[in-house]
Design a protein around this motif. Sequence first.
Motif, PDB file in Angstrom:
ATOM      1  N   PRO A   4       0.818  -1.210   0.000  1.00 46.33           N
ATOM      2  CA  PRO A   4       0.000   0.000   0.000  1.00 46.33           C
ATOM      3  C   PRO A   4       0.853   1.262   0.000  1.00 46.33           C
ATOM      4  N   ASN A   5       0.372   2.258  -0.733  1.00 45.51           N
ATOM      5  CA  ASN A   5       0.975   3.581  -0.830  1.00 45.51           C
ATOM      6  C   ASN A   5       2.243   3.626  -1.666  1.00 45.51           C
ATOM      7  N   HIS A   6       2.636   2.494  -2.262  1.00 44.13           N
ATOM      8  CA  HIS A   6       3.730   2.519  -3.227  1.00 44.13           C
ATOM      9  C   HIS A   6       3.236   3.196  -4.503  1.00 44.13           C
ATOM     10  N   ALA A   7       4.099   3.996  -5.125  1.00 43.00           N
ATOM     11  CA  ALA A   7       3.696   4.694  -6.355  1.00 43.00           C
ATOM     12  C   ALA A   7       3.677   3.709  -7.518  1.00 43.00           C
ATOM     13  N   SER A  28       2.762  16.151 -14.413  1.00 41.92           N
ATOM     14  CA  SER A  28       3.398  15.221 -13.486  1.00 41.92           C
ATOM     15  C   SER A  28       2.434  14.877 -12.355  1.00 41.92           C
ATOM     16  N   PHE A  29       2.300  13.583 -12.062  1.00 43.02           N
ATOM     17  CA  PHE A  29       1.517  13.150 -10.900  1.00 43.02           C
ATOM     18  C   PHE A  29       1.820  11.687 -10.621  1.00 43.02           C
ATOM     19  N   THR A  30       1.393  11.208  -9.465  1.00 36.38           N
ATOM     20  CA  THR A  30       1.592   9.810  -9.097  1.00 36.38           C
ATOM     21  C   THR A  30       0.269   9.195  -8.660  1.00 36.38           C
ATOM     22  N   VAL A  31       0.181   7.889  -8.845  1.00 33.21           N
ATOM     23  CA  VAL A  31      -0.975   7.100  -8.402  1.00 33.21           C
ATOM     24  C   VAL A  31      -0.433   5.998  -7.512  1.00 33.21           C
ATOM     25  N   HIS A  32      -0.945   5.924  -6.291  1.00 35.29           N
ATOM     26  CA  HIS A  32      -0.388   5.011  -5.299  1.00 35.29           C
ATOM     27  C   HIS A  32      -1.202   3.727  -5.165  1.00 35.29           C
ATOM     28  N   ALA A  33      -0.494   2.664  -4.834  1.00 37.37           N
ATOM     29  CA  ALA A  33      -1.150   1.401  -4.530  1.00 37.37           C
ATOM     30  C   ALA A  33      -1.990   1.549  -3.274  1.00 37.37           C
ATOM     31  N   GLY A  34      -3.082   0.810  -3.237  1.00 38.06           N
ATOM     32  CA  GLY A  34      -3.956   0.856  -2.080  1.00 38.06           C
ATOM     33  C   GLY A  34      -4.896   2.038  -2.056  1.00 38.06           C
ATOM     34  N   VAL A 187      -5.861   2.238  -8.467  1.00 39.83           N
ATOM     35  CA  VAL A 187      -6.926   2.535  -9.421  1.00 39.83           C
ATOM     36  C   VAL A 187      -6.803   3.997  -9.846  1.00 39.83           C
ATOM     37  N   LEU A 188      -6.756   4.213 -11.162  1.00 35.40           N
ATOM     38  CA  LEU A 188      -6.809   5.567 -11.732  1.00 35.40           C
ATOM     39  C   LEU A 188      -8.072   5.629 -12.564  1.00 35.40           C
ATOM     40  N   VAL A 189      -9.005   6.512 -12.203  1.00 35.04           N
ATOM     41  CA  VAL A 189     -10.306   6.542 -12.857  1.00 35.04           C
ATOM     42  C   VAL A 189     -10.711   7.977 -13.160  1.00 35.04           C
ATOM     43  N   SER A 190     -11.097   8.230 -14.409  1.00 33.92           N
ATOM     44  CA  SER A 190     -11.619   9.545 -14.770  1.00 33.92           C
ATOM     45  C   SER A 190     -13.136   9.487 -14.778  1.00 33.92           C
ATOM     46  N   SER A 191     -13.761  10.611 -14.450  1.00 37.17           N
ATOM     47  CA  SER A 191     -15.220  10.670 -14.439  1.00 37.17           C
ATOM     48  C   SER A 191     -15.663  12.117 -14.390  1.00 37.17           C
ATOM     49  N   HIS A 192     -16.861  12.377 -14.964  1.00 33.09           N
ATOM     50  CA  HIS A 192     -17.476  13.692 -14.841  1.00 33.09           C
ATOM     51  C   HIS A 192     -18.481  13.725 -13.683  1.00 33.09           C
ATOM     52  N   LEU A 193     -18.709  12.579 -13.034  1.00 35.37           N
ATOM     53  CA  LEU A 193     -19.650  12.515 -11.913  1.00 35.37           C
ATOM     54  C   LEU A 193     -18.906  12.897 -10.638  1.00 35.37           C
ATOM     55  N   ASP A 203      -7.692  10.023  -3.549  1.00 32.92           N
ATOM     56  CA  ASP A 203      -6.880  11.138  -4.036  1.00 32.92           C
ATOM     57  C   ASP A 203      -7.499  11.666  -5.319  1.00 32.92           C
ATOM     58  N   VAL A 204      -7.170  12.900  -5.674  1.00 31.48           N
ATOM     59  CA  VAL A 204      -7.599  13.448  -6.956  1.00 31.48           C
ATOM     60  C   VAL A 204      -6.425  14.118  -7.652  1.00 31.48           C
ATOM     61  N   VAL A 205      -6.465  14.043  -8.980  1.00 32.51           N
ATOM     62  CA  VAL A 205      -5.559  14.790  -9.849  1.00 32.51           C
ATOM     63  C   VAL A 205      -6.461  15.625 -10.745  1.00 32.51           C
TER      64      VAL A 205
END
Length: 306
Positions: A4-7, A28-34, A187-193, A203-205
């Motif tokens: 968990p929390n590993h990039a 530039s951004f990161t997405v972490h495990a968990g 999980v990296l997920v885009s959404s308009h909702l 987290d959000v980017v």
Amino acid sequence: MSRPNHAEISVEHLTKQYSKVRAVDDLSFTVHAGRVTGFLGPNGAGKTTALRMILGLVTPTSGTATIGGVRYADLPDPIRHVGAILEASSAHRGRTARNHLRVICRASGLPDRRADEVLEMVGLHTVGGRKFKGYSLGMKQRLGIAAAMLGDPRVLILDEPTNGLDPEGIRWMRDLLKAFAAEGRAVLVSSHLLGEMQQLADDVVIIAAGRLIRQGPVSDVLGETAGVAKVRVRTPQPEQLSAALRDAQLEVSAQADGSLQVLGAEPAKVGNVAFTAGVELHELIGEAADLERVFLELTAGKAGAR
């Protein structure tokens, strides 16, 4: 499985130039495990282009995007590392969902039984024998998730996965992705909702015009504005109330709908000022920060890639 929390996903100075349009600009951004990371931005912000570069479908003009420290193109057996949906699931109209998944299994060296396992996981086990042409949009989205999960990946990348889902389906998607992240995956997920993203994401980017606007835990992004109390008040005596509020050292501004917005005070304080000034109130509401309002404030005037 990743700790968990590993990039898991690392995007560094990613840029994509199309002729005169810079779709992604030094991102530039990161997405972490968990954790579930929401990828947000107005239409034309460059989200899909960025996701395609992460998955090796678009070549960056400059910068890098890696998954577990490795470019997607260099991953050994990528289906076992990354599952992705960038558009509604597609399959041969005359093929059943189960056979569609088995074709992917055989092409990827996975056992046929995995098709039935993921159909069960996404709630399509009772209709796995139905042909794809008879599937609703929501069922196609579930089938896409099933295909993305075939390799039991450590990373999921999803572009608008709730399109076509009813409220029950959206809640199912939320629970599924939260459970996936709880296992230490990313999980990296885009959404308009945006209301849904506030419930789903850790987290959000946030990007606009291809550039990073803000990133961090949802609580921190909301906290940047939540720390300033806001109250909406409506009165038939707005000028008298405004004067009384300013005398009380409060910031007040008239809104387009005829109400007043007061900063730096709780409803009880505004109500007390109004009572002391003998002003009649028709409405008094404290406004809590929410992701939609923060998103609109951060991206105002910045929609669309240049």
